[in-house]
Structures are given as C-alpha cells and as structure tokens.
Enzyme design. Structure first.
Site, PDB file in Angstrom:
ATOM      1  N   ASP A   1      -3.023   9.753   0.809  1.00  0.00           N
ATOM      2  CA  ASP A   1      -2.534   9.566   2.173  1.00  0.00           C
ATOM      3  C   ASP A   1      -1.039   9.261   2.185  1.00  0.00           C
ATOM      4  O   ASP A   1      -0.415   9.208   3.243  1.00  0.00           O
ATOM      5  CB  ASP A   1      -3.325   8.505   2.922  1.00  0.00           C
ATOM      6  CG  ASP A   1      -3.325   7.145   2.238  1.00  0.00           C
ATOM      7  OD1 ASP A   1      -2.694   7.009   1.173  1.00  0.00           O
ATOM      8  OD2 ASP A   1      -3.967   6.215   2.774  1.00  0.00           O
ATOM      9  N   SER A   2      -0.454   9.119   0.992  1.00  0.00           N
ATOM     10  CA  SER A   2       1.010   9.043   0.867  1.00  0.00           C
ATOM     11  C   SER A   2       1.678  10.292   1.418  1.00  0.00           C
ATOM     12  O   SER A   2       2.878  10.290   1.689  1.00  0.00           O
ATOM     13  CB  SER A   2       1.409   8.837  -0.599  1.00  0.00           C
ATOM     14  OG  SER A   2       0.735   9.758  -1.443  1.00  0.00           O
TER      15      SER A   2
ATOM     16  N   ASP B   1      -7.949  11.290  -0.334  1.00  0.00           N
ATOM     17  CA  ASP B   1      -7.980   9.974   0.301  1.00  0.00           C
ATOM     18  C   ASP B   1      -8.662  10.016   1.659  1.00  0.00           C
ATOM     19  O   ASP B   1      -8.439  10.944   2.450  1.00  0.00           O
ATOM     20  CB  ASP B   1      -6.551   9.460   0.519  1.00  0.00           C
ATOM     21  CG  ASP B   1      -6.103   8.494  -0.557  1.00  0.00           C
ATOM     22  OD1 ASP B   1      -6.963   7.845  -1.175  1.00  0.00           O
ATOM     23  OD2 ASP B   1      -4.883   8.373  -0.763  1.00  0.00           O
TER      24      ASP B   1
ATOM     25  N   LYS C   1     -11.422   9.035  -2.090  1.00  0.00           N
ATOM     26  CA  LYS C   1     -10.929   7.713  -2.475  1.00  0.00           C
ATOM     27  C   LYS C   1     -10.768   6.853  -1.230  1.00  0.00           C
ATOM     28  O   LYS C   1     -10.367   7.362  -0.171  1.00  0.00           O
ATOM     29  CB  LYS C   1      -9.576   7.807  -3.197  1.00  0.00           C
ATOM     30  CG  LYS C   1      -9.044   6.427  -3.649  1.00  0.00           C
ATOM     31  CD  LYS C   1      -7.799   6.550  -4.516  1.00  0.00           C
ATOM     32  CE  LYS C   1      -6.536   6.822  -3.736  1.00  0.00           C
ATOM     33  NZ  LYS C   1      -6.151   5.688  -2.851  1.00  0.00           N
TER      34      LYS C   1
ATOM     35  N   GLU D   1      -9.634   2.562  -0.015  1.00  0.00           N
ATOM     36  CA  GLU D   1      -9.059   1.292  -0.421  1.00  0.00           C
ATOM     37  C   GLU D   1      -9.998   0.138  -0.087  1.00  0.00           C
ATOM     38  O   GLU D   1     -10.686   0.164   0.935  1.00  0.00           O
ATOM     39  CB  GLU D   1      -7.706   1.076   0.267  1.00  0.00           C
ATOM     40  CG  GLU D   1      -6.658   2.107  -0.132  1.00  0.00           C
ATOM     41  CD  GLU D   1      -5.306   1.862   0.518  1.00  0.00           C
ATOM     42  OE1 GLU D   1      -5.119   0.797   1.142  1.00  0.00           O
ATOM     43  OE2 GLU D   1      -4.432   2.738   0.411  1.00  0.00           O
TER      44      GLU D   1
ATOM     45  N   GLU E   1      -3.232  -0.770  -8.184  1.00  0.00           N
ATOM     46  CA  GLU E   1      -1.832  -0.560  -7.788  1.00  0.00           C
ATOM     47  C   GLU E   1      -1.097  -1.884  -7.623  1.00  0.00           C
ATOM     48  O   GLU E   1      -1.657  -2.871  -7.143  1.00  0.00           O
ATOM     49  CB  GLU E   1      -1.760   0.221  -6.468  1.00  0.00           C
ATOM     50  CG  GLU E   1      -0.329   0.468  -6.008  1.00  0.00           C
ATOM     51  CD  GLU E   1      -0.210   1.418  -4.826  1.00  0.00           C
ATOM     52  OE1 GLU E   1       0.931   1.654  -4.373  1.00  0.00           O
ATOM     53  OE2 GLU E   1      -1.249   1.928  -4.355  1.00  0.00           O
TER      54      GLU E   1
END
Length: 280
Positions: free
Chosen positions: A51-52, A90, A120, A122, A189
C-alpha cells in the site's frame, strides 16, 4: 467455501516461503507496475504490492491514501509481469479491521481479481481473528508487526518500536498471535535490531525485516528506495543500490536540449515514404 488459488508449475507459493524458515534468506521487494515486475521477477522470491504505492506512485502523504481498487489494479499489473515470484498484495486500511467477515471479503476479492498468491495485513493480537478467518477461507496471509504505516496517524508519526520492556513484550505477543492465527510469514518493520532478532528465533514462521535485523529470515525494501528513485526523504534503513534520480534527471535534461535545438528527432527516428522496413 475456500477460495481456490491460481497456481503454476514455476510459481513460488506461500507454502514454499513458509518452508524457507531458517534457510537461505528470502529476497523480497515491492512492485507496483508491469515493467518493474518483469525486471524483478527472476531475482526475488516474493513481490509485495504494498500500500506504499499510495505514496510512491500516487503522491499521498501516507499509505492511508490506498484503496482496495488501487491495490487490485496494481496487483493485476504485477501479476501480468511476474511468472515466478510469490506475489502478495496489501489489504489497505479500512478494508479488514472492522470484522473477520469484512477481512475475508476483501481478501477474497483481491485474490479473485488479481490471481495473487497471498494478502498482507497489519496488526498482531488485535488482528489475529481476521488473519485466522482469511486463512480458514483458503487464502494465505502475511502478517505485519512493529512499525505499522497504516497506524501512523494514531501513533503520531513513524516511531521505532521495541525501545521499552513493555513495547518488547507487546511485540512478542503480536508475533506469537500472528503465528498462531496461521500466517505463513510476518514482516517486522521499524523495530530495534535485537528485538527483531529475538522474535525471529522465537517463532516458527519466516520473519521479513525492513528496518529490523539482519537475522530476520528475509529482507524487503520499497523498490523506489532501493534504486534511488525516491524524491523525498530516504529512510535510514534503506541502502540505495542505484541512483535513478540522477539518471532520469540527466536523460530529461539531454532530451529537452535536443528538442529545443532540433537535433531530435534525427533521421533515424522519422519515417520515409519509400522505405518499407522502417515500421514503428
């Protein structure tokens, strides 16, 4: 009903990544586009459509600018350009946190519309039910603990994790929760090196470090950071393996000069009426 994942004979699966625990380090990079996926595919084990992309390609200040539609579009592009790497997409903020049902629906849509091998998300203890539900639906999940970019506003900025005993204990709980929920691997991270190394020893699934520890089972970087294309601040944990900022800027400067001086296009870049061999 379990979602049937697309497979090929040469594609690296999430299960293969899982079995790499403690072995040769797992090579991971982000990818958001077809040509970059084509270039990276033979060199890496895993491509993350992170999602970056909201920041790197779309100019948002944080990853919160990513949407499910954005992730799917870029996931489709990367899958078209990749034949070998395990591709993980993501789940963006707001698409999985509310409930296990929401998480499964989002994950299923991503897999069905992109053909990727895994998703993925978080979170640790707080997202363990979502991870377990997605895995139960037949979709592999990569976890993400430590510094969580989707929580940057809640955390008040990008803050390194694991600097107090309480924070270390929370990180360990998160790692164990992600493992117990069935994730095949977990990104760590922005975490103190010794803490990330200890977590790697404690859990049975591969850890993928970014600003973490060389003892992690693998490493990942944002591709634009890695090739020196990032135009804003480059994080401390990044090593630039190329300087594409200068390459692109210099190429554009030369092109502009040649256009203005009318030296481009030259004879080799235009078409004649008589030569049938100069098709575009």
């Amino acid at each position: 009903m379990a979602t049937k994942l697309p497979t090929t004979d040469i594609r690296i699966s999430a299960g293969t990544i899982r079995r790499r625990k403690g072995g040769t380090p797992i090579v991971c990079l982000t990818a958001y586009t077809y040509p970059v996926a084509r270039l990276l595919d033979e060199h890496v084990d895993l491509l993350l459509v992170g999602d970056s992309v909201a920041m790197v390609l779309h100019g948002h200040k944080t990853t919160l600018g990513a949407s499910l539609e954005m992730m799917i579009a870029h996931g489709q592009a990367v899958m078209r350009g990749s034949a070998r790497a395990c591709v993980v997409v993501d789940l963006p903020a707001g698409t999985y946190e509310d409930s296990a049902a929401q998480a499964v629906a989002s994950a299923r849509r991503v897999v069905e519309e992109t053909g990727c091998q895994a998703v993925k998300l978080e979170g640790g203890v707080d997202m363990s039910k979502q991870i377990a539900a997605i895995v139960a639906a037949g979709i592999p999940v990569m976890g993400h603990i430590g510094l969580q970019p989707q929580s940057v506003e809640k955390d008040g900025g990008y803050k390194i994790k694991g600097r107090t005993e309480e924070a270390v204990a929370a990180l360990v709980r998160d790692a164990l929760a992600v493992e117990s929920a069935g994730a095949f691997s977990v990104v760590i991270e922005g975490t103190v090196e010794t803490v990330a190394a200890d977590i790697t020893r404690r859990i049975a699934i591969p850890t993928i470090g970014i600003g973490a520890s060389g003892d992690c089972d693998g490493q990942i970087l944002v591709i634009d950071d890695m090739v020196g294309l990032t135009v804003d601040r480059v994080p401390k944990f990044v090593k630039e393996y190329a300087d594409l900022r200068s390459v692109i800027s210099n190429a554009a400067e030369t092109y502009a000069a040649e256009v203005r001086s009318r030296t481009f296009p030259g004879p080799g870049h235009v078409f004649s009426a008589t030569n049938s061999r100069d098709d575009a």
